[in-house]
Design a protein around this motif. Structure first.
Motif, PDB file in Angstrom:
ATOM      1  N   GLY A  95       0.810  -1.210   0.000  1.00 33.79           N
ATOM      2  CA  GLY A  95       0.000   0.000   0.000  1.00 33.79           C
ATOM      3  C   GLY A  95       0.841   1.256   0.000  1.00 33.79           C
ATOM      4  N   SER A  96       1.911   1.261   0.825  1.00 38.85           N
ATOM      5  CA  SER A  96       2.789   2.433   0.891  1.00 38.85           C
ATOM      6  C   SER A  96       3.501   2.649  -0.441  1.00 38.85           C
ATOM      7  CB  SER A  96       3.815   2.264   2.009  1.00 38.85           C
ATOM      8  OG  SER A  96       3.186   2.281   3.277  1.00 38.85           O
ATOM      9  N   LEU A  97       3.958   1.550  -1.059  1.00 41.22           N
ATOM     10  CA  LEU A  97       4.641   1.667  -2.346  1.00 41.22           C
ATOM     11  C   LEU A  97       3.693   2.154  -3.436  1.00 41.22           C
ATOM     12  CD1 LEU A  97       6.839  -1.551  -2.259  1.00 41.22           C
ATOM     13  CD2 LEU A  97       7.679   0.804  -2.352  1.00 41.22           C
ATOM     14  N   ARG A  98       2.463   1.659  -3.424  1.00 42.22           N
ATOM     15  CA  ARG A  98       1.492   2.078  -4.436  1.00 42.22           C
ATOM     16  C   ARG A  98       1.245   3.589  -4.347  1.00 42.22           C
ATOM     17  NH1 ARG A  98      -2.412  -0.686  -2.797  1.00 42.22           N
ATOM     18  NH2 ARG A  98      -3.525   0.962  -1.706  1.00 42.22           N
ATOM     19  N   ALA A 110       2.633   6.344  -7.113  1.00 40.67           N
ATOM     20  CA  ALA A 110       1.625   7.133  -7.818  1.00 40.67           C
ATOM     21  C   ALA A 110       2.008   8.613  -7.813  1.00 40.67           C
ATOM     22  CB  ALA A 110       0.255   6.943  -7.165  1.00 40.67           C
ATOM     23  N   MET A 111       2.636   9.048  -6.699  1.00 44.37           N
ATOM     24  CA  MET A 111       3.075  10.445  -6.619  1.00 44.37           C
ATOM     25  C   MET A 111       4.409  10.660  -7.310  1.00 44.37           C
ATOM     26  SD  MET A 111       2.072  11.514  -2.688  1.00 44.37           S
ATOM     27  CE  MET A 111       3.121  10.232  -1.980  1.00 44.37           C
ATOM     28  N   ARG A 112       5.242   9.604  -7.368  1.00 47.92           N
ATOM     29  CA  ARG A 112       6.571   9.715  -7.968  1.00 47.92           C
ATOM     30  C   ARG A 112       6.757   8.623  -9.023  1.00 47.92           C
ATOM     31  NH1 ARG A 112      10.224  12.544  -4.651  1.00 47.92           N
ATOM     32  NH2 ARG A 112      11.625  12.313  -6.431  1.00 47.92           N
ATOM     33  N   PRO A 113       6.009   8.691 -10.122  1.00 50.56           N
ATOM     34  CA  PRO A 113       6.060   7.610 -11.119  1.00 50.56           C
ATOM     35  C   PRO A 113       7.408   7.483 -11.812  1.00 50.56           C
ATOM     36  CG  PRO A 113       4.818   9.493 -11.952  1.00 50.56           C
ATOM     37  CD  PRO A 113       5.065   9.753 -10.497  1.00 50.56           C
ATOM     38  N   GLU A 114       8.266   8.501 -11.690  1.00 47.58           N
ATOM     39  CA  GLU A 114       9.568   8.439 -12.351  1.00 47.58           C
ATOM     40  C   GLU A 114      10.580   7.602 -11.576  1.00 47.58           C
ATOM     41  OE1 GLU A 114       9.922  11.653  -9.290  1.00 47.58           O
ATOM     42  OE2 GLU A 114       8.393  10.901 -10.652  1.00 47.58           O
ATOM     43  N   VAL A 115      10.247   7.227 -10.340  1.00 45.41           N
ATOM     44  CA  VAL A 115      11.172   6.437  -9.508  1.00 45.41           C
ATOM     45  C   VAL A 115      11.118   4.972  -9.921  1.00 45.41           C
ATOM     46  CG1 VAL A 115      11.672   5.624  -7.171  1.00 45.41           C
ATOM     47  CG2 VAL A 115      11.058   8.021  -7.543  1.00 45.41           C
ATOM     48  N   ARG A 116      12.292   4.394 -10.134  1.00 42.74           N
ATOM     49  CA  ARG A 116      12.409   2.961 -10.447  1.00 42.74           C
ATOM     50  C   ARG A 116      12.665   2.200  -9.152  1.00 42.74           C
ATOM     51  NH1 ARG A 116      16.980  -0.014 -12.544  1.00 42.74           N
ATOM     52  NH2 ARG A 116      18.070   1.957 -12.791  1.00 42.74           N
ATOM     53  N   LEU A 117      12.018   1.057  -8.977  1.00 43.59           N
ATOM     54  CA  LEU A 117      12.043   0.331  -7.707  1.00 43.59           C
ATOM     55  C   LEU A 117      12.667  -1.047  -7.851  1.00 43.59           C
ATOM     56  CD1 LEU A 117      11.025   0.006  -4.712  1.00 43.59           C
ATOM     57  CD2 LEU A 117       8.929  -0.961  -5.709  1.00 43.59           C
ATOM     58  N   PHE A 176      14.757  11.375  -3.191  1.00 44.36           N
ATOM     59  CA  PHE A 176      13.581  10.530  -3.405  1.00 44.36           C
ATOM     60  C   PHE A 176      13.503   9.423  -2.361  1.00 44.36           C
ATOM     61  CE2 PHE A 176      16.984   8.816  -6.021  1.00 44.36           C
ATOM     62  CZ  PHE A 176      16.994   7.484  -5.678  1.00 44.36           C
ATOM     63  N   ALA A 177      14.684   8.923  -1.912  1.00 45.81           N
ATOM     64  CA  ALA A 177      14.699   7.888  -0.878  1.00 45.81           C
ATOM     65  C   ALA A 177      14.270   8.472   0.469  1.00 45.81           C
ATOM     66  CB  ALA A 177      16.087   7.262  -0.775  1.00 45.81           C
ATOM     67  N   ARG A 178      14.708   9.689   0.761  1.00 47.95           N
ATOM     68  CA  ARG A 178      14.264  10.349   1.997  1.00 47.95           C
ATOM     69  C   ARG A 178      12.762  10.608   1.949  1.00 47.95           C
ATOM     70  NH1 ARG A 178      18.902  13.477   0.974  1.00 47.95           N
ATOM     71  NH2 ARG A 178      17.619  15.297   0.468  1.00 47.95           N
ATOM     72  N   ASP A 179      12.254  10.946   0.769  1.00 51.46           N
ATOM     73  CA  ASP A 179      10.812  11.154   0.620  1.00 51.46           C
ATOM     74  C   ASP A 179      10.048   9.860   0.896  1.00 51.46           C
ATOM     75  OD1 ASP A 179      11.239  13.775  -0.079  1.00 51.46           O
ATOM     76  OD2 ASP A 179      10.998  13.455  -2.239  1.00 51.46           O
ATOM     77  N   PHE A 180      10.611   8.726   0.467  1.00 50.29           N
ATOM     78  CA  PHE A 180       9.935   7.452   0.706  1.00 50.29           C
ATOM     79  C   PHE A 180       9.912   7.117   2.198  1.00 50.29           C
ATOM     80  CE2 PHE A 180      10.009   2.756   1.033  1.00 50.29           C
ATOM     81  CZ  PHE A 180       8.725   2.521   0.558  1.00 50.29           C
ATOM     82  N   VAL A 181      11.021   7.359   2.895  1.00 50.33           N
ATOM     83  CA  VAL A 181      11.052   7.125   4.336  1.00 50.33           C
ATOM     84  C   VAL A 181       9.989   7.981   5.024  1.00 50.33           C
ATOM     85  CG1 VAL A 181      12.432   7.368   6.440  1.00 50.33           C
ATOM     86  CG2 VAL A 181      13.482   6.442   4.364  1.00 50.33           C
ATOM     87  N   ALA A 182       9.882   9.247   4.611  1.00 50.97           N
ATOM     88  CA  ALA A 182       8.864  10.133   5.185  1.00 50.97           C
ATOM     89  C   ALA A 182       7.459   9.605   4.892  1.00 50.97           C
ATOM     90  CB  ALA A 182       9.034  11.548   4.630  1.00 50.97           C
ATOM     91  N   ALA A 183       7.257   9.055   3.690  1.00 46.96           N
ATOM     92  CA  ALA A 183       5.955   8.503   3.324  1.00 46.96           C
ATOM     93  C   ALA A 183       5.608   7.290   4.192  1.00 46.96           C
ATOM     94  CB  ALA A 183       5.945   8.119   1.845  1.00 46.96           C
ATOM     95  N   LEU A 184       6.603   6.443   4.473  1.00 43.18           N
ATOM     96  CA  LEU A 184       6.374   5.290   5.344  1.00 43.18           C
ATOM     97  C   LEU A 184       5.950   5.745   6.736  1.00 43.18           C
ATOM     98  CD1 LEU A 184       9.396   2.928   4.505  1.00 43.18           C
ATOM     99  CD2 LEU A 184       7.018   2.658   3.792  1.00 43.18           C
TER     100      LEU A 184
END
Length: 302
Positions: free
Chosen positions: A111-114, A118-125, A284-292
């Motif tokens: 759910g968090s990744l989705r 969706a907000m950062r579609p340019e990020v490759r995972l 972008f990685a810091r943004d993901f940590v904040a999103a989690l």
């Protein structure tokens, strides 16, 4: 002014970690003689002894400990720089490498990744499913940017922040004497034969700690590698087991098993997010940590 190169830094870090010049040299694709020459030149330029040689291997001097700290910092910064440049070269904004344990991947990461992608579609995972020890090694080695582990990280090379907490439950077959209990204790659970995951797994460790505190022995009758196989063995009456609550509840919808809450305070899986250094992560990685963290706060009961 001293002049060092990245090969010197990588060589020194590897030697310090494996405590062997030969093995450290092999890690950076150098011969032992070439590594010895580089190390001698490095100490000459530093003007001090960095490593002590003995029959048991290589050990750091006080100056060597300081050099190791700064070498790791420099290599971390170089990796971050290379990652950012690679993103621009590929016309991408980010390549996020995550290592997480099976519980995190099954329960809440999707759910968090989705939402994040969706907000950062340019990020490759890149997402790897590993156990805690493997995750720590992956993040420490720079193979993964971020790790999600259970329990203590257990490495002074990583930073960590608290994340999610999941209740553990006891899984029993239908008709078991504990099946109709409102809750049980670890003491009651330990009076039964167990189906367990491998040693050191997130659900294995709390039961073992409880057994040690109660001076009881956990009677392991069978081992499973997945929740489905564990629940299948429990359904067949082989024993009881401890599992993450949400996963076990889903399994109970289709299997002849019963889920019983465990009342002990230690019946929880505490997750942490780890990284070598959070402030050195790409934006972008810091943004993901904040999103989690935001998802976790949102999902907390009010």
């Amino acid at each position: 002014m001293n002049h060092f190169d990245l090969v010197d830094f990588r060589l020194f870090v590897q030697i310090a970690e494996v405590k062997s010049l030969r093995k450290g040299a092999a890690e950076v694709c150098l011969s032992a003689s070439a590594a010895s020459t580089r190390l001698a030149n490095l100490e000459a330029r530093s003007g001090t002894k960095l490593l002590m040689r003995s029959s048991t291997g290589m050990s750091l001097t006080v100056a060597g400990q300081a050099f190791l700290y700064h070498a790791r910092q420099i290599l971390d910064q170089i990796e971050t720089l290379n990652a950012d440049l690679e993103e621009y070269a590929q016309s991408m904004r980010g390549h996020l490498r995550i290592a997480a344990n099976p519980t995190a991947i099954k329960e809440y990461l999707p759910g968090s990744l989705r939402r994040f992608l969706a907000m950062r579609p340019e990020v490759r995972l890149d997402l790897g499913e590993l156990f805690t020890g493997e995750i720590v090694r992956s993040v420490a080695a720079g193979v993964s940017d971020i790790g999600i582990v259970t329990g203590d990280v257990g490495s002074d090379r990583l930073e960590s922040i608290p994340y999610r907490e999941i209740d553990l439950v006891l899984v029993v077959p239908l008709g078991h004497r504990l099946a109709d209990q409102e809750s049980v204790t670890f003491k009651q659970a330990l009076e039964n034969d167990f189906v367990v995951f491998p040693d050191g797994s997130p659900t294995y460790s709390p039961v073992m700690r409880a057994a040690e505190e109660l001076s009881m022995k956990m009677r392991v009758r069978a081992r499973a590698t997945t929740l489905d196989s564990m629940c299948g063995l429990i359904e067949a009456g082989i024993g009881v087991g401890v599992a993450p609550g949400p996963s076990a509840q889903r399994a109970a919808e289709t299997m002849a098993i019963k889920i019983v809450p465990i009342a002990d305070p230690g019946a929880k899986l505490a997750h942490q997010i780890c990284a070598r250094k959070f402030e050195s992560l790409p934006s972008f990685a810091r943004d993901f940590v904040a999103a989690l963290q935001q998802d976790n706060e949102r999902d907390q009961p009010r």
